[in-house]
Enzyme design. Structure first.
Site, PDB file in Angstrom:
ATOM      1  N   HIS A   1      -3.221   7.043   2.799  1.00  0.00           N
ATOM      2  CA  HIS A   1      -3.647   5.765   2.237  1.00  0.00           C
ATOM      3  C   HIS A   1      -4.981   5.371   2.869  1.00  0.00           C
ATOM      4  O   HIS A   1      -5.199   5.580   4.058  1.00  0.00           O
ATOM      5  CB  HIS A   1      -2.583   4.702   2.530  1.00  0.00           C
ATOM      6  CG  HIS A   1      -3.045   3.319   2.221  1.00  0.00           C
ATOM      7  ND1 HIS A   1      -3.522   2.967   0.981  1.00  0.00           N
ATOM      8  CD2 HIS A   1      -3.122   2.201   2.998  1.00  0.00           C
ATOM      9  CE1 HIS A   1      -3.868   1.685   1.014  1.00  0.00           C
ATOM     10  NE2 HIS A   1      -3.642   1.206   2.221  1.00  0.00           N
TER      11      HIS A   1
ATOM     12  N   CYS B   1       0.815  -1.224   0.000  1.00  0.00           N
ATOM     13  CA  CYS B   1       0.000   0.000   0.000  1.00  0.00           C
ATOM     14  C   CYS B   1       0.842   1.265   0.000  1.00  0.00           C
ATOM     15  O   CYS B   1       0.310   2.357  -0.173  1.00  0.00           O
ATOM     16  CB  CYS B   1      -0.948  -0.019   1.197  1.00  0.00           C
ATOM     17  SG  CYS B   1      -2.120  -1.369   1.082  1.00  0.00           S
TER      18      CYS B   1
ATOM     19  N   ASN C   1     -10.059  -0.089  -0.055  1.00  0.00           N
ATOM     20  CA  ASN C   1      -8.598  -0.079  -0.110  1.00  0.00           C
ATOM     21  C   ASN C   1      -8.160  -0.641  -1.469  1.00  0.00           C
ATOM     22  O   ASN C   1      -8.267  -1.836  -1.711  1.00  0.00           O
ATOM     23  CB  ASN C   1      -8.048  -0.927   1.048  1.00  0.00           C
ATOM     24  CG  ASN C   1      -6.529  -0.919   1.099  1.00  0.00           C
ATOM     25  OD1 ASN C   1      -5.862  -0.436   0.185  1.00  0.00           O
ATOM     26  ND2 ASN C   1      -5.983  -1.459   2.171  1.00  0.00           N
TER      27      ASN C   1
HETATM   28  O1  UT7 Z   1      -3.593  -1.395   3.659  1.00  0.00           O
HETATM   29  C1  UT7 Z   1      -2.582  -2.240   4.104  1.00  0.00           C
HETATM   30  C2  UT7 Z   1      -2.461  -2.217   5.570  1.00  0.00           C
HETATM   31  N1  UT7 Z   1      -3.645  -2.748   6.167  1.00  0.00           N
HETATM   32  C3  UT7 Z   1      -4.274  -2.078   7.131  1.00  0.00           C
HETATM   33  O2  UT7 Z   1      -3.879  -0.994   7.472  1.00  0.00           O
HETATM   34  C4  UT7 Z   1      -5.432  -2.756   7.796  1.00  0.00           C
HETATM   35  C5  UT7 Z   1      -5.309  -2.635   9.279  1.00  0.00           C
HETATM   36  N2  UT7 Z   1      -6.347  -3.340  10.017  1.00  0.00           N
HETATM   37  C6  UT7 Z   1      -7.639  -2.956  10.026  1.00  0.00           C
HETATM   38  O3  UT7 Z   1      -8.018  -2.038   9.337  1.00  0.00           O
HETATM   39  C7  UT7 Z   1      -8.583  -3.648  10.963  1.00  0.00           C
HETATM   40  O4  UT7 Z   1      -7.840  -4.459  11.849  1.00  0.00           O
HETATM   41  C8  UT7 Z   1      -9.659  -4.521  10.260  1.00  0.00           C
HETATM   42  C9  UT7 Z   1     -10.663  -3.627   9.573  1.00  0.00           C
HETATM   43  C10 UT7 Z   1      -8.998  -5.454   9.271  1.00  0.00           C
HETATM   44  C11 UT7 Z   1     -10.414  -5.336  11.298  1.00  0.00           C
HETATM   45  O5  UT7 Z   1     -11.008  -4.481  12.269  1.00  0.00           O
HETATM   46  P1  UT7 Z   1     -10.778  -4.746  13.832  1.00  0.00           P
HETATM   47  O6  UT7 Z   1     -11.558  -3.732  14.537  1.00  0.00           O
HETATM   48  O7  UT7 Z   1      -9.292  -4.771  14.072  1.00  0.00           O
HETATM   49  O8  UT7 Z   1     -11.423  -6.136  14.010  1.00  0.00           O
HETATM   50  P2  UT7 Z   1     -10.739  -7.486  14.525  1.00  0.00           P
HETATM   51  O9  UT7 Z   1      -9.863  -8.063  13.467  1.00  0.00           O
HETATM   52  O10 UT7 Z   1     -10.162  -7.229  15.873  1.00  0.00           O
HETATM   53  O11 UT7 Z   1     -12.020  -8.381  14.679  1.00  0.00           O
HETATM   54  C12 UT7 Z   1     -13.055  -8.116  15.629  1.00  0.00           C
HETATM   55  C13 UT7 Z   1     -14.146  -9.110  15.434  1.00  0.00           C
HETATM   56  C14 UT7 Z   1     -13.644 -10.550  15.370  1.00  0.00           C
HETATM   57  O12 UT7 Z   1     -14.573 -11.369  16.038  1.00  0.00           O
HETATM   58  P3  UT7 Z   1     -14.283 -11.892  17.520  1.00  0.00           P
HETATM   59  O13 UT7 Z   1     -13.002 -12.652  17.432  1.00  0.00           O
HETATM   60  O14 UT7 Z   1     -14.165 -10.645  18.353  1.00  0.00           O
HETATM   61  O15 UT7 Z   1     -15.486 -12.713  17.798  1.00  0.00           O
HETATM   62  C15 UT7 Z   1     -13.663 -10.850  13.898  1.00  0.00           C
HETATM   63  O16 UT7 Z   1     -13.825 -12.236  13.639  1.00  0.00           O
HETATM   64  O17 UT7 Z   1     -14.816  -8.867  14.208  1.00  0.00           O
HETATM   65  C16 UT7 Z   1     -14.880 -10.076  13.456  1.00  0.00           C
HETATM   66  N3  UT7 Z   1     -14.860  -9.765  12.036  1.00  0.00           N
HETATM   67  C17 UT7 Z   1     -15.980  -9.479  11.349  1.00  0.00           C
HETATM   68  N4  UT7 Z   1     -17.262  -9.421  11.707  1.00  0.00           N
HETATM   69  C18 UT7 Z   1     -18.165  -9.084  10.759  1.00  0.00           C
HETATM   70  C19 UT7 Z   1     -13.787  -9.671  11.202  1.00  0.00           C
HETATM   71  N5  UT7 Z   1     -14.200  -9.340   9.963  1.00  0.00           N
HETATM   72  C20 UT7 Z   1     -15.548  -9.216  10.028  1.00  0.00           C
HETATM   73  C21 UT7 Z   1     -16.526  -8.883   9.077  1.00  0.00           C
HETATM   74  N6  UT7 Z   1     -17.817  -8.819   9.481  1.00  0.00           N
HETATM   75  N7  UT7 Z   1     -16.232  -8.598   7.790  1.00  0.00           N
END
Ligand code: UT7
Length: 333
Positions: free
Chosen positions: A257, A116, A287
């Site tokens: 980004h 990215c 993204n």
């Molecule tokens: O561009 C390149 C660099 N990349 C980035 O900068 C991305 C950085 N990361 C992020 O933007 C975020 O971490 C995400 C958007 C990918 C995820 O958001 P988060 O608030 O960090 O969520 P998480 O991964 O901590 O997940 C929280 C919960 C999990 O469930 P449990 O374990 O708490 O029960 C996930 O399984 O949300 C769940 N989850 C979803 N739920 C509904 C993960 N994806 C989804 C989804 N819909 N699509």
């Protein structure tokens, strides 16, 4: 050849596939909700390229628009740099394919892989070629067909990405105090475990097993990446301002980004730039990896015409590697 000349962005172009994939459609594909996607990421929809069309299809169209806007012929282009993690094929480079299809008869070129941060790395590379006096017209393209490496059964990643291309023509700035003023770029390979593609490269070539195990898709541990992205994107942005004697008050637009609206807000907050002066299009395009920053530039410069001569812009990115960087621009016109 002038040793102290600066490079500037003379023109921009973009390509957006027509097909829109909405959060509602994703609700029918994986266990997710529009509410989760919007509140955790800021994304409402993303564009998807039709199957069978590769990266060069989008990059070529963005390049054509960029050159048409500047009334520059492809035969005048010295070099083409394409930032991407989704080339048409491993080799030849997508830059070669675009050179051929554009008719850029005297250009050389190459692909640059920085996730990215690709557009930021490519823009500063082009600027160095121009500043040195070696070249006068370098085409920089950020283009990614993320849908080609996304597992649409994995809710952790499939909601995040979209396809698009953005192009910029980099030339010597008519006045040395304007253009690309400064940049800071970094990488740290200790980020590899948290954001990568497991197979398909030389370490683990494609086999029936790797395909069955769905190892040819983006793998991301989002929470890990999130933490580092917030810290590092903000720190390079702050550093590039500080060493040029500027503060957030001096910046007309922060162009971050577009990975996550929460990362963008945290970065803007740390450098004291209010959200009215932060360019956001993650809601419309998600993204698009190497394309997010040129798409943002296109929004404010071509669509909205909100930038005037002398305005300071700061570009900031974070991505796989890890890679990250920021660029300070004093807009020419
Ligand atoms: O561009 C390149 C660099 N990349 C980035 O900068 C991305 C950085 N990361 C992020 O933007 C975020 O971490 C995400 C958007 C990918 C995820 O958001 P988060 O608030 O960090 O969520 P998480 O991964 O901590 O997940 C929280 C919960 C999990 O469930 P449990 O374990 O708490 O029960 C996930 O399984 O949300 C769940 N989850 C979803 N739920 C509904 C993960 N994806 C989804 C989804 N819909 N699509």
């Amino acid at each position: 050849m002038k040793a102290n000349r600066k490079a500037y962005i003379r023109s921009l172009g973009r390509f957006l596939p027509e097909r829109r994939l909405t959060n509602k459609e994703l609700e029918r594909m994986v266990e997710t909700t529009d509410e989760w996607i919007v509140s955790r990421t800021g994304i409402k929809e993303r564009r998807i390229l039709d199957p069978g069309l590769g990266n060069s299809y989008m990059a070529l169209r963005a390049a054509r628009e960029c050159l048409e806007r500047a009334e520059v012929s492809p035969t005048e282009i010295d070099a083409i740099i394409i930032a991407t993690v989704t080339p048409d094929m491993f080799f030849p480079s997508t830059a070669c394919l675009v050179q051929r299809d554009l008719g850029a008869s005297k250009a050389w070129g190459f692909d640059l892989s920085a996730g990215c941060s690709g557009f930021v790395f490519a823009l500063t590379t082009a600027a160095q070629f121009v500043e040195s006096g070696r070249y006068s017209k370098v085409l920089v393209i950020g283009s990614d067909v993320m849908s080609s490496i996304i597992d649409y059964t994995d809710r952790n990643t499939c909601v995040l990405f979209g396809d698009a291309a953005g192009a910029a023509l980099v030339e010597p700035c008519p006045e040395p105090d304007y253009g690309i003023i400064d940049f800071i770029q970094r990488c740290d390979g200790s980020g590899e475990p948290y954001l990568h593609m497991k197979a398909g490269g030389s370490r683990k070539p494609a086999t029936i097993e790797t395909v069955k195990n769905r190892e040819h898709f983006v793998y991301q541990e989002g929470r890990q990446v999130f933490k580092v992205a917030v810290t590092e994107m903000a720190s390079v942005t702050e550093a590039v301002l500080q060493r040029n004697g500027l503060t957030g008050d001096d910046i007309t637009f922060l162009i971050p980004h577009q990975a996550n609206l929460r990362i963008i807000k945290a970065c803007a907050d740390r450098v004291n730039i209010p959200m009215e002066r932060v360019v956001i299009n993650i809601d419309r395009f998600a993204n698009t990896t190497a394309a997010t920053i040129p798409l943002c530039l296109y929004d404010i410069l071509v669509e909205d015409k909100k930038v005037k001569k002398g305005d300071y812009l700061v570009l900031s990115a974070f991505g796989a590697g890890y890679t990250w960087g920021s660029i300070l621009i004093k807009w020419w016109e």
